[in-house]
Design an enzyme around this catalytic site. Sequence first.
Site, PDB file in Angstrom:
ATOM      1  N   HIS A 102       5.899  13.266 -16.917  1.00  0.00           N
ATOM      2  CA  HIS A 102       4.616  13.466 -17.842  1.00  0.00           C
ATOM      3  C   HIS A 102       3.965  12.424 -18.123  1.00  0.00           C
ATOM      4  O   HIS A 102       2.658  12.312 -18.421  1.00  0.00           O
ATOM      5  CB  HIS A 102       4.951  14.587 -18.786  1.00  0.00           C
ATOM      6  CG  HIS A 102       5.941  13.740 -19.880  1.00  0.00           C
ATOM      7  ND1 HIS A 102       7.320  13.828 -19.495  1.00  0.00           N
ATOM      8  CD2 HIS A 102       5.797  13.093 -20.853  1.00  0.00           C
ATOM      9  CE1 HIS A 102       7.908  13.128 -20.300  1.00  0.00           C
ATOM     10  NE2 HIS A 102       6.880  12.911 -21.207  1.00  0.00           N
ATOM     11  N   TYR A 105       3.036  10.013 -14.671  1.00  0.00           N
ATOM     12  CA  TYR A 105       2.228  10.313 -13.510  1.00  0.00           C
ATOM     13  C   TYR A 105       2.766  10.168 -12.283  1.00  0.00           C
ATOM     14  O   TYR A 105       2.181   9.694 -11.404  1.00  0.00           O
ATOM     15  CB  TYR A 105       0.710  10.405 -13.697  1.00  0.00           C
ATOM     16  CG  TYR A 105       0.043  11.031 -15.080  1.00  0.00           C
ATOM     17  CD1 TYR A 105      -0.447  12.352 -14.593  1.00  0.00           C
ATOM     18  CD2 TYR A 105       0.173  10.712 -16.245  1.00  0.00           C
ATOM     19  CE1 TYR A 105      -1.134  13.246 -15.546  1.00  0.00           C
ATOM     20  CE2 TYR A 105      -0.490  11.483 -17.145  1.00  0.00           C
ATOM     21  CZ  TYR A 105      -1.096  12.624 -16.858  1.00  0.00           C
ATOM     22  OH  TYR A 105      -1.723  13.549 -17.767  1.00  0.00           O
ATOM     23  N   LYS A 147     -11.571  17.568 -23.153  1.00  0.00           N
ATOM     24  CA  LYS A 147     -10.483  17.732 -22.141  1.00  0.00           C
ATOM     25  C   LYS A 147      -9.657  19.181 -22.376  1.00  0.00           C
ATOM     26  O   LYS A 147      -9.577  19.273 -23.469  1.00  0.00           O
ATOM     27  CB  LYS A 147      -9.628  16.434 -22.602  1.00  0.00           C
ATOM     28  CG  LYS A 147      -8.533  16.099 -21.516  1.00  0.00           C
ATOM     29  CD  LYS A 147      -7.992  14.696 -21.932  1.00  0.00           C
ATOM     30  CE  LYS A 147      -6.355  15.110 -21.684  1.00  0.00           C
ATOM     31  NZ  LYS A 147      -5.531  13.662 -22.272  1.00  0.00           N
ATOM     32  N   GLU A 149      -5.658  20.280 -21.763  1.00  0.00           N
ATOM     33  CA  GLU A 149      -4.186  19.766 -21.744  1.00  0.00           C
ATOM     34  C   GLU A 149      -3.307  21.306 -21.568  1.00  0.00           C
ATOM     35  O   GLU A 149      -3.572  22.199 -22.337  1.00  0.00           O
ATOM     36  CB  GLU A 149      -3.955  19.191 -22.838  1.00  0.00           C
ATOM     37  CG  GLU A 149      -2.966  17.881 -22.322  1.00  0.00           C
ATOM     38  CD  GLU A 149      -3.246  16.836 -23.530  1.00  0.00           C
ATOM     39  OE1 GLU A 149      -3.478  15.589 -23.266  1.00  0.00           O
ATOM     40  OE2 GLU A 149      -2.847  17.093 -24.637  1.00  0.00           O
ATOM     41  N   HIS A 151       0.540  23.303 -22.297  1.00  0.00           N
ATOM     42  CA  HIS A 151       1.333  23.271 -23.288  1.00  0.00           C
ATOM     43  C   HIS A 151       2.624  24.552 -22.748  1.00  0.00           C
ATOM     44  O   HIS A 151       2.659  25.295 -23.626  1.00  0.00           O
ATOM     45  CB  HIS A 151       1.238  23.518 -24.788  1.00  0.00           C
ATOM     46  CG  HIS A 151       2.121  22.467 -25.557  1.00  0.00           C
ATOM     47  ND1 HIS A 151       2.051  22.695 -27.068  1.00  0.00           N
ATOM     48  CD2 HIS A 151       2.693  21.406 -25.297  1.00  0.00           C
ATOM     49  CE1 HIS A 151       2.924  21.723 -27.447  1.00  0.00           C
ATOM     50  NE2 HIS A 151       3.412  20.970 -26.423  1.00  0.00           N
ATOM     51  N   GLU A 369       8.713  13.673 -31.508  1.00  0.00           N
ATOM     52  CA  GLU A 369       7.186  14.401 -31.248  1.00  0.00           C
ATOM     53  C   GLU A 369       6.521  14.804 -32.479  1.00  0.00           C
ATOM     54  O   GLU A 369       5.848  15.897 -32.448  1.00  0.00           O
ATOM     55  CB  GLU A 369       7.384  15.060 -29.889  1.00  0.00           C
ATOM     56  CG  GLU A 369       7.690  14.408 -28.949  1.00  0.00           C
ATOM     57  CD  GLU A 369       7.460  15.335 -27.595  1.00  0.00           C
ATOM     58  OE1 GLU A 369       7.282  16.403 -27.457  1.00  0.00           O
ATOM     59  OE2 GLU A 369       8.049  14.651 -26.696  1.00  0.00           O
ATOM     60  N   GLY A 600      -8.118  14.627 -17.658  1.00  0.00           N
ATOM     61  CA  GLY A 600      -7.297  15.760 -17.409  1.00  0.00           C
ATOM     62  C   GLY A 600      -5.832  15.818 -17.503  1.00  0.00           C
ATOM     63  O   GLY A 600      -5.506  14.897 -18.164  1.00  0.00           O
TER      64      GLY A 600
END
Lengths: 864, 227
Positions: A102, A105, A147, A149, A151, A369, A600
């Site tokens: 993640h 990439y 953008k 995203e 989850h 996080e 993206g």
Amino acid sequence: MTTQPDIASSEATDVTNPAAPDAGAPDGAAAAAEPAPADGLAVDAYPAGPDTVERATATPAELQPYPELGLRDDEYERIRQVLGRRPTQSELAMYSIMWSEHCSYKSSKVHLRQFGEKAPPSDRMLAGIGENAGVIQVSDTLAVTFKVESHNHPSFVEPYQGAATGVGGIVRDILAMGARPVAVMDALRFGAADHSDTARVLPGVVAGVGGYGNCLGLPNIGGEVVFDPCYQGNPLVNALSIGVLPVDRLQNKAAAGAGNVVVLMGAKTGRDGIGGVSVLASATFDDGSEQRRPSVQVGDPFTEKLLIESSLELYDAGLVVGIQDLGGAGLTCALTETAAAAGTGMQVWLERVPLREPSMEPHEILASESQERMLLIVEPEKLDAVLATAEKWGVLATPIGEVTPAGADGEPGRLVITWRGHTVVDVPPGSLADDGPVYARPMREPADLILLQADRAETLPRPATPEELRETLLRMVASPNLCDKTWVTEQYDRYVLGNTVLAQPEDAGVIRIDEESGLGVALSLDGNGRYARLDPYNGARLALAESYRNVAVTGAQPVAVTNCLNFGSPEDPAVMWQFAEAVRGLADGCAELGIPVTGGNVSFYNQTGAAAIHPTPVVGVLGIVDDVARRVPIGFPTPTTQDGDLIFLLGETRLELSGSEWAWVTHEHLGGVPPRVDLVREQVLARVIADAARAGHVSAAHDLSDGGLAQTLVESCLRRGVGAQITVPEEFATGSMPFVYLFSESAGRAIVVVPRDREDAFGEICAQHELPATLIGVTDAISGALEVRDQFTIGLDELRTAFTATLPRLFGPAVNDPAEDAGASARAGVPVAASASAQTAPPEAPPSDGGAAETPGAPAADNG
Amino acid sequence: MTARVGVVTFPGSLDDGDAARAVRLAGGEAVRLWHNDPDLRGVDAVVLPGGFSYGDYLRCGAIARFAPAMESIVAAARDGLPVLGICNGFQILCEAHLLPGALTRNQHLHFRNRDQLLRIESVDTAFTNSFTSGQEVLIPVKNGEGCYVADERTLDELEATGRVVARYVGGNPNGSQRDIAAITNEAGNVVGIMPHPEHAVEALTGPSLDGLGFFTSILKHLAGAPA
């Protein structure tokens, strides 16, 4: 896109797939398949403290649990080469995060390059792929950034917090560009609507999206709610945010200027979110694993709201040199990316990081996080002003480090992190942020694709009598994907900030961004996993086409693209092939349409066991509306004459039923090839509607997509309680052809409403652009029905009942609500502007563009 | 001289900008007030806007009540200063005991945003004198904790003294007792309303223009008030 931290962080660790991300890779497979190592394999506790650089140098043979952290043998070797020694425990944690799928990439990079390589030139793009979010200039002084995203996995584990922090994460990306976030959208995909686990996941996800966005004061202006069994174990939660900034307030993440102070602002750092990237999935880091919190982060929108206000105040006062949000990979990502972007080094004193739990160790602080945090780079003389601003808003701000110079030889600086006097990290930041591994993974067309494509829905038995057609229509509008989504969207605040001009269930959300000039932006978010399953290349292009069309029918000019690519495991060659095809299709499509991809997100591992989700590229298109007073809504307005206004169908209808909603709902069929996509036609359609809207020739427009013309007509009728009389063209008049006309999902089509006195002018515009326009009927405020001549007439009340009952039936009717069924029609029947009495009339006349806003009111599905 | 209407910003206020816009559209001057500053800057009236002050984490409005600005506002309200609390502002007014009762979690437990018909029951307040009694207006409602509750005696007293300012019509969106959407204090200068009149002030962005009446009423009230 290739360098940014990513909320998908937690997704690489597929909770339903305990193997580490690279477990299936050829040379990592054996190691990862091993059970967790015994304690003897662990790094022994260092008597005087943590694993330090000094100790790492002295104990090169120390065994390290890198396979459990998802690192392959060759990747671990490379780390040793980069450092010239074994990594410390903290460094190993950092590499395993930053080199995970993640963050790096590593599987998608080779394909995503096409977005840049094929991108059409754009003088509007101020920031693009690789930044926190793309930035598009929309006027001399204003820019917008947007953008989307994912989850996904956190939202399956803990629907409320997973979805909530998905919204929080994307909003911080927008904030980090210097923008004030002004709206959010959500594209949601769940398993079968009537599955018991959907009843667990959906209400939590919806409440989480709403809970976070509502509390931030951001209107939710649109999105999707889609049900398909392929998402049963892997629901998709894709969140989009858009922000507005003065062009000269654009921020960047570079930690420039040796001697500048590194400030951590926002929430305290805790153990939540650790494990999102499987860093601590190993039992070898410490023995206190029972203390670890679940890997899903916990959101605090109130702190984020304060973070937004304080950050904006800092930008406006020119108090920050650089800024980066803390996302999936926490401090690790923010520190390495800001330093790498500037080529500088950084010294960080980790013990200065404010902790929720004082016992946290260095690698935990680096991997946490915890949400609602930003990293600021501040000139020393401005530090006091920064701290004062934070204090004004009641937000913690703590200097934790200092920018250090690049090497004398022009080499980038080093990131040195100490903790209580011990040096625990000493790395070149670029090796983490930019130089991660890159793989060209094997790809293979799915073995079943040829058979799947041969099994065409066009061969299925079709309704051929008026009775069958009537029954089909009522069944379709009540089906989960086509039915009214008010149950979901009324949990979202669409009014806050007072600039929402269009919101769900309109085709696109439209936000006013300049009250003086009326300048606005339109946004739509669309995907169709079934089409992409049948043909990922064209499926991606169809998603792009639909999003583009949805923006265009509001009268906006589409200018830029964002995307969220939801796929199964990249280690499956068939999934990798789908991914490559979808990226190629999207990149080609954007080149054809002349609009660039600005950023993206990729979400892999949406897979339970061997069953991957349908490849699901979700595409967001941004458009510009010169004057929002000219926006075009979907609802049929009260006709201007007694004979009704004219309804035109733009574009061509073909026999295209494969992958359609009808094939799925009535036959549970998925096969054949999806509708043909003609992007030149989409451009023409967009231009015609924009020109006609500007000239005031169209009073409503609605795109055709899932469910075809029938669904579009139903939604336009129910929006404001105005019926229609439709005549099927002669070539579609016999046998099952009326059905084809009403339910085919041919792309490149929309309906528009044209007042009779504008017919000629409108016809001229269509002729000029050679766009087929068929007069198919008239609006009708008297009958209270949708009539298809020679076929059927259905009263709007009956339609509304069918359309609105489904989600309340599945997910629980709202109690104490007499309006829920009977009242719905009353509500929808209220001419929305009519209740403004003379006594409350405003001092100035409202814009005379046809009355009330289209945001609220009568329910309609979001199939836009 | 135009009326100067203060709009208080608490940490977590969300509709403060919208309230200020509504004041301007109604012809007043919006004056931004800060929660931490007791100075009311000589305003003629105050709006406590919607939002989630202090995150609503303890209990909606429970912390905002103690803000320095609120101490000044409570004192001024007792001396007749017109105060309108919208949504979270209504909750704050109840917590500050300027209004009776409390707002609790919606009965159906969901946040709900919809366009809501209200019937104006009292036109004798500083914020509803522009309406006619019994007039129905369309105003967005959006809240998670908007269920108005009070004991029976209080409810009876509110009814008997004409202090129910507005009621929900055509469906009660949150389970409020006796469909109560807005109430006022004995003097009629303090009004709390759950729906959001500031979101119904422009044809382009709202379901109606009915919300403006709440703000034009302030001006009318001040024009008629003794100097």
